[in-house]
Design a protein around this motif. Structure first.
Motif, PDB file in Angstrom:
ATOM      1  N   GLU A  65      62.768  15.435  65.364  1.00  9.05           N
ATOM      2  CA  GLU A  65      61.153  15.670  65.730  1.00  9.05           C
ATOM      3  C   GLU A  65      60.800  14.634  66.960  1.00  9.05           C
ATOM      4  OE1 GLU A  65      58.844  15.495  62.104  1.00  9.05           O
ATOM      5  OE2 GLU A  65      57.047  15.711  63.161  1.00  9.05           O
ATOM      6  N   LEU A  66      61.226  13.584  66.685  1.00 15.87           N
ATOM      7  CA  LEU A  66      60.499  12.385  67.955  1.00 15.87           C
ATOM      8  C   LEU A  66      61.164  13.047  69.199  1.00 15.87           C
ATOM      9  CD1 LEU A  66      59.021  10.070  68.498  1.00 15.87           C
ATOM     10  CD2 LEU A  66      61.136   8.458  68.038  1.00 15.87           C
ATOM     11  N   PHE A  67      62.757  13.397  69.136  1.00 14.36           N
ATOM     12  CA  PHE A  67      63.209  13.691  70.465  1.00 14.36           C
ATOM     13  C   PHE A  67      62.821  14.893  70.912  1.00 14.36           C
ATOM     14  CE2 PHE A  67      67.221  10.939  69.244  1.00 14.36           C
ATOM     15  CZ  PHE A  67      66.873  10.245  70.294  1.00 14.36           C
ATOM     16  N   ARG A  68      62.081  15.882  70.069  1.00 14.19           N
ATOM     17  CA  ARG A  68      61.577  17.080  70.743  1.00 14.19           C
ATOM     18  C   ARG A  68      60.116  16.769  71.293  1.00 14.19           C
ATOM     19  NH1 ARG A  68      64.032  19.244  66.014  1.00 14.19           N
ATOM     20  NH2 ARG A  68      62.217  19.322  64.926  1.00 14.19           N
ATOM     21  N   LEU A  69      59.528  15.617  70.711  1.00 16.67           N
ATOM     22  CA  LEU A  69      58.136  15.249  71.241  1.00 16.67           C
ATOM     23  C   LEU A  69      58.422  14.518  72.367  1.00 16.67           C
ATOM     24  CD1 LEU A  69      55.517  15.410  69.523  1.00 16.67           C
ATOM     25  CD2 LEU A  69      55.881  13.193  68.970  1.00 16.67           C
ATOM     26  N   SER A  70      59.558  13.820  72.431  1.00 17.97           N
ATOM     27  CA  SER A  70      59.668  13.123  73.857  1.00 17.97           C
ATOM     28  C   SER A  70      59.846  14.190  75.007  1.00 17.97           C
ATOM     29  CB  SER A  70      60.976  12.288  73.513  1.00 17.97           C
ATOM     30  OG  SER A  70      61.592  12.031  74.892  1.00 17.97           O
ATOM     31  N   LYS A  71      60.816  15.351  74.624  1.00 21.67           N
ATOM     32  CA  LYS A  71      60.837  16.413  75.690  1.00 21.67           C
ATOM     33  C   LYS A  71      59.769  17.106  76.020  1.00 21.67           C
ATOM     34  CE  LYS A  71      63.573  20.553  76.095  1.00 21.67           C
ATOM     35  NZ  LYS A  71      64.436  21.474  75.357  1.00 21.67           N
ATOM     36  N   LYS A  72      58.575  17.040  75.130  1.00 25.75           N
ATOM     37  CA  LYS A  72      57.245  17.832  75.437  1.00 25.75           C
ATOM     38  C   LYS A  72      56.612  16.690  76.243  1.00 25.75           C
ATOM     39  CE  LYS A  72      53.613  20.274  72.898  1.00 25.75           C
ATOM     40  NZ  LYS A  72      53.023  19.197  71.830  1.00 25.75           N
ATOM     41  N   ASN A  73      56.305  15.513  75.873  1.00 24.62           N
ATOM     42  CA  ASN A  73      55.485  14.771  76.288  1.00 24.62           C
ATOM     43  C   ASN A  73      55.927  13.730  77.433  1.00 24.62           C
ATOM     44  OD1 ASN A  73      53.584  15.867  74.451  1.00 24.62           O
ATOM     45  ND2 ASN A  73      52.970  13.730  73.641  1.00 24.62           N
ATOM     46  N   GLY A  74      57.264  13.464  77.530  1.00 25.24           N
ATOM     47  CA  GLY A  74      57.713  12.544  78.445  1.00 25.24           C
ATOM     48  C   GLY A  74      58.020  11.138  78.262  1.00 25.24           C
ATOM     49  N   PHE A  75      57.699  10.863  76.974  1.00 25.66           N
ATOM     50  CA  PHE A  75      57.857   9.289  76.920  1.00 25.66           C
ATOM     51  C   PHE A  75      59.357   9.134  76.695  1.00 25.66           C
ATOM     52  CE2 PHE A  75      56.158  11.212  72.790  1.00 25.66           C
ATOM     53  CZ  PHE A  75      57.437  10.897  72.005  1.00 25.66           C
ATOM     54  N   VAL A  76      59.830   8.017  76.761  1.00 25.44           N
ATOM     55  CA  VAL A  76      61.115   7.498  76.392  1.00 25.44           C
ATOM     56  C   VAL A  76      61.204   7.093  75.116  1.00 25.44           C
ATOM     57  CG1 VAL A  76      62.920   5.969  77.212  1.00 25.44           C
ATOM     58  CG2 VAL A  76      61.418   6.718  79.044  1.00 25.44           C
ATOM     59  N   VAL A  77      62.346   7.404  74.648  1.00 28.54           N
ATOM     60  CA  VAL A  77      62.600   7.008  72.980  1.00 28.54           C
ATOM     61  C   VAL A  77      63.494   5.744  73.120  1.00 28.54           C
ATOM     62  CG1 VAL A  77      63.599   7.574  70.961  1.00 28.54           C
ATOM     63  CG2 VAL A  77      62.511   9.187  72.067  1.00 28.54           C
ATOM     64  N   VAL A  78      62.915   4.625  72.861  1.00 30.49           N
ATOM     65  CA  VAL A  78      63.792   3.197  73.241  1.00 30.49           C
ATOM     66  C   VAL A  78      64.208   2.975  71.609  1.00 30.49           C
ATOM     67  CG1 VAL A  78      63.754   0.963  73.934  1.00 30.49           C
ATOM     68  CG2 VAL A  78      62.534   2.708  74.931  1.00 30.49           C
ATOM     69  N   VAL A  79      65.522   2.770  71.707  1.00 34.15           N
ATOM     70  CA  VAL A  79      66.148   2.381  70.105  1.00 34.15           C
ATOM     71  C   VAL A  79      66.895   1.137  70.315  1.00 34.15           C
ATOM     72  CG1 VAL A  79      67.510   3.496  68.401  1.00 34.15           C
ATOM     73  CG2 VAL A  79      66.699   4.857  69.926  1.00 34.15           C
ATOM     74  N   HIS A  80      66.582   0.589  69.009  1.00 36.26           N
ATOM     75  CA  HIS A  80      67.266  -0.593  68.610  1.00 36.26           C
ATOM     76  C   HIS A  80      68.473   0.083  67.712  1.00 36.26           C
ATOM     77  CE1 HIS A  80      67.884  -4.941  66.930  1.00 36.26           C
ATOM     78  NE2 HIS A  80      68.889  -4.112  66.153  1.00 36.26           N
ATOM     79  N   ALA A  81      69.757   0.045  68.340  1.00 34.51           N
ATOM     80  CA  ALA A  81      70.654   0.861  67.682  1.00 34.51           C
ATOM     81  C   ALA A  81      71.734   0.039  66.861  1.00 34.51           C
ATOM     82  CB  ALA A  81      71.552   1.728  68.840  1.00 34.51           C
ATOM     83  N   GLU A  82      71.534  -0.300  65.786  1.00 33.88           N
ATOM     84  CA  GLU A  82      72.559  -0.706  64.595  1.00 33.88           C
ATOM     85  C   GLU A  82      72.219   0.058  63.452  1.00 33.88           C
ATOM     86  OE1 GLU A  82      73.538  -5.227  65.347  1.00 33.88           O
ATOM     87  OE2 GLU A  82      71.153  -5.260  65.079  1.00 33.88           O
ATOM     88  N   ASP A  83      73.357   0.293  62.692  1.00 30.10           N
ATOM     89  CA  ASP A  83      73.629   0.930  61.550  1.00 30.10           C
ATOM     90  C   ASP A  83      73.181   0.289  60.441  1.00 30.10           C
ATOM     91  OD1 ASP A  83      74.408   3.525  60.027  1.00 30.10           O
ATOM     92  OD2 ASP A  83      75.848   2.356  59.408  1.00 30.10           O
ATOM     93  N   GLU A  84      72.133   0.731  59.793  1.00 35.63           N
ATOM     94  CA  GLU A  84      71.624  -0.264  58.531  1.00 35.63           C
ATOM     95  C   GLU A  84      72.669  -0.269  57.306  1.00 35.63           C
ATOM     96  OE1 GLU A  84      69.294  -1.767  58.972  1.00 35.63           O
ATOM     97  OE2 GLU A  84      68.807  -2.620  57.168  1.00 35.63           O
ATOM     98  N   GLU A  85      73.192   0.865  57.070  1.00 32.39           N
ATOM     99  CA  GLU A  85      74.365   1.022  56.075  1.00 32.39           C
ATOM    100  C   GLU A  85      75.436  -0.017  56.394  1.00 32.39           C
ATOM    101  OE1 GLU A  85      74.557   5.240  54.763  1.00 32.39           O
ATOM    102  OE2 GLU A  85      76.488   4.434  54.631  1.00 32.39           O
ATOM    103  N   THR A  86      75.949  -0.157  57.522  1.00 28.24           N
ATOM    104  CA  THR A  86      77.091  -0.847  57.693  1.00 28.24           C
ATOM    105  C   THR A  86      76.579  -2.376  57.975  1.00 28.24           C
ATOM    106  OG1 THR A  86      77.657   0.644  59.373  1.00 28.24           O
ATOM    107  CG2 THR A  86      78.800  -1.459  59.795  1.00 28.24           C
ATOM    108  N   ILE A  87      75.383  -2.696  58.205  1.00 25.89           N
ATOM    109  CA  ILE A  87      74.808  -4.113  58.376  1.00 25.89           C
ATOM    110  C   ILE A  87      74.743  -4.688  56.839  1.00 25.89           C
ATOM    111  CG2 ILE A  87      73.029  -5.746  58.811  1.00 25.89           C
ATOM    112  CD1 ILE A  87      72.205  -3.553  61.064  1.00 25.89           C
ATOM    113  N   SER A  88      74.155  -3.618  55.845  1.00 28.36           N
ATOM    114  CA  SER A  88      74.051  -4.224  54.342  1.00 28.36           C
ATOM    115  C   SER A  88      75.289  -4.280  54.001  1.00 28.36           C
ATOM    116  CB  SER A  88      73.042  -3.158  53.567  1.00 28.36           C
ATOM    117  OG  SER A  88      72.142  -2.517  54.320  1.00 28.36           O
ATOM    118  N   ARG A  89      76.162  -3.541  53.950  1.00 26.91           N
ATOM    119  CA  ARG A  89      77.545  -3.751  53.466  1.00 26.91           C
ATOM    120  C   ARG A  89      78.094  -4.999  53.828  1.00 26.91           C
ATOM    121  NH1 ARG A  89      81.269  -0.832  56.177  1.00 26.91           N
ATOM    122  NH2 ARG A  89      79.870   0.862  56.171  1.00 26.91           N
TER     123      ARG A  89
END
Ligand code: NCD
Ligand code: ZN
Length: 421
Positions: free
Chosen positions: A160-184
């Motif tokens: 939904e957020l990516f589709r909103l980014s497409k519509k409104n033009g803002f950039v989706v900036v992500v802190h990309a780390e997988d939560e499950e892997t970190i917890s494990r």
């Protein structure tokens, strides 16, 4: 008021040339081989003039954590580091996840000495509200948890957020780390208090899994995806591959000086002072990031300036917060690398000024050009200086680069026509 920068070498049209610059009010109003005669002049003889850096990732900590940093200490530190624009992250208290919180933050930062803008955090509840925030440059997604614990990793919500980014033009900036892997991993290594365990918990796998998933969601839904602080070989490989595909033209990424100039050998000497998210990893990762930086796969370098007090950092590993200050050292480290011929100046200017301006829609910044904002840095490349903790302006007063001698000296920073230093 008009101000002339005379006798220097300015970075114009992708190269350094003997050019004088005229500033009127907040703008660059002239660039010429002829010296400008004005009421005020800065003699830049022997120095170079670059566009000021646009740091797309800082944590200036207001409101809520003013003991770590505030807009006065933060912008003073930025000015000393040649940074003229900062983009502040939303993991404050309260978090910047609504329009009122954004307005509150704007009011707090209004007198800052640098240009600024703010990211809004995505939450499971606020996408409707985000849709109606005007002129939003970026939305921050904490796909993996970090300081502030604002998690957002539900696939349907991300779509939904990516589709909103497409519509409104803002950039989706992500802190990309997988939560499950970190917890494990955290469970697996529980009880170990040596800071080097951070690399095992926040592993290459944790980053790569998250990046792969985000690339897939981006490809399906469109919009603009920017991966913050890439730290691993697999991570950057996945990005390089995705950039070659159709959706790749709307995919960008950033690296921090922490991941470019440090590797896991730093844990032994600096312990929690180099604990940051994503973790600092082995030399193979640092080398892979450098290759990608030189090549241009890494679009921008940003500090992830994340100050914590020395007392907080002195706690044992499991209790010490993650984050490293960096606005004072990023540009000097990069220019020192230019001095040592590790990277061309052009590539550095692109990564700290031109590209961040393009990605985050700063229409009149990032270049030395007539009509553009007079955000400039005057640098002496013949002079060296030593990074010293006690001389830093950040409230954190420490740097992993303490004691390092760097070949370059930031003589003066100009923000909107106003010279500092
Ligand atoms: C950042 C902080 O302290 O706010 N910490 C960090 O280690 N980078 C949060 C973040 O950007 O992940
Ligand atoms: Zn982060």
């Amino acid at each position: 008021m008009s101000l002339a920068l005379n006798n220097g070498k300015a970075f114009v049209n992708g190269k350094l040339s003997m050019l004088n610059i005229l500033i009127e009010g907040k703008k660059i109003s002239g660039i010429s081989k002829k010296r400008f005669g004005t009421e005020k002049e800065i003699d830049c003889n022997g120095k170079i003039i670059l566009p000021g850096a646009i740091d797309a990732h800082v944590h200036f900590r207001c409101p809520g954590f003013e003991h770590k940093e505030d807009w006065f200490s933060g912008s003073l530190a930025a000015l000393h580091g040649g940074i003229t624009t900062v983009m502040d992250m939303p993991n404050t208290k309260p978090a910047t996840d609504s329009r009122p919180a954004l307005e509150e933050k704007r009011a707090i930062a209004k007198d800052a000495m640098v240009n600024k803008d703010f990211f809004v955090a995505a939450t499971n509840e606020n996408l409707q509200e985000i849709a109606f925030i005007p002129d939003l440059r970026g939305v921050k997604v904490y796909y993996g948890s970090t300081t502030g614990n604002i998690l957002f990793n539900d696939s349907a919500k991300l779509a939904e957020l990516f589709r909103l980014s497409k519509k409104n033009g803002f950039v989706v900036v992500v802190h990309a780390e997988d939560e499950e892997t970190i917890s494990r991993n955290a469970k697996k290594f529980a009880g170990i208090e040596d800071a080097s365990v951070h690399e095992k918990i926040r592993s290459e796998e944790a980053e790569a899994r998250a990046i792969a998933k985000l690339i897939e969601l981006h490809k399906k839904n469109g919009g603009k995806l920017h991966i913050a602080h890439v730290s691993s070989r697999k991570g950057i490989q996945l990005i390089a591959r995705a950039k070659k595909t159709k959706s790749g033209k709307n995919l960008t990424c950033e690296a921090t000086p922490n991941h470019l100039f440090l590797d896991s050998s730093a844990y032994k000497k600096l312990g929690n002072l180099v604990k940051c998210n994503p973790s600092i990893k082995g030399a193979v990762h640092r080398k892979a990031l450098w290759k990608a930086f030189v090549k241009g796969t890494i679009d921008i370098v940003a500090t992830d300036h994340a100050p914590h007090t020395q007392e907080e950092k002195a706690k044992k590993y499991s209790e010490a917060p993650s984050g490293i200050p960096g606005v004072e050292t990023m540009f000097p480290l990069l220019l020192d690398a230019v001095s040592r011929k590790k990277i061309p100046l052009k590539r550095v200017v692109k990564a700290v000024s031109e590209k961040p301006a393009q990605i985050f829609n700063w229409k009149t910044k990032g270049l030395i050009k007539k009509g553009f904002d007079a955000d400039l840095v005057i640098i002496d490349m013949k002079k060296a200086f030593t990074v010293k903790n006690e001389e830093l302006f950040t409230k954190a007063k420490y740097s992993p680069f303490n004691g390092q001698r760097l070949k370059c000296f930031i003589a003066q920073t100009i923000v909107g026509g106003q010279p500092y230093g």
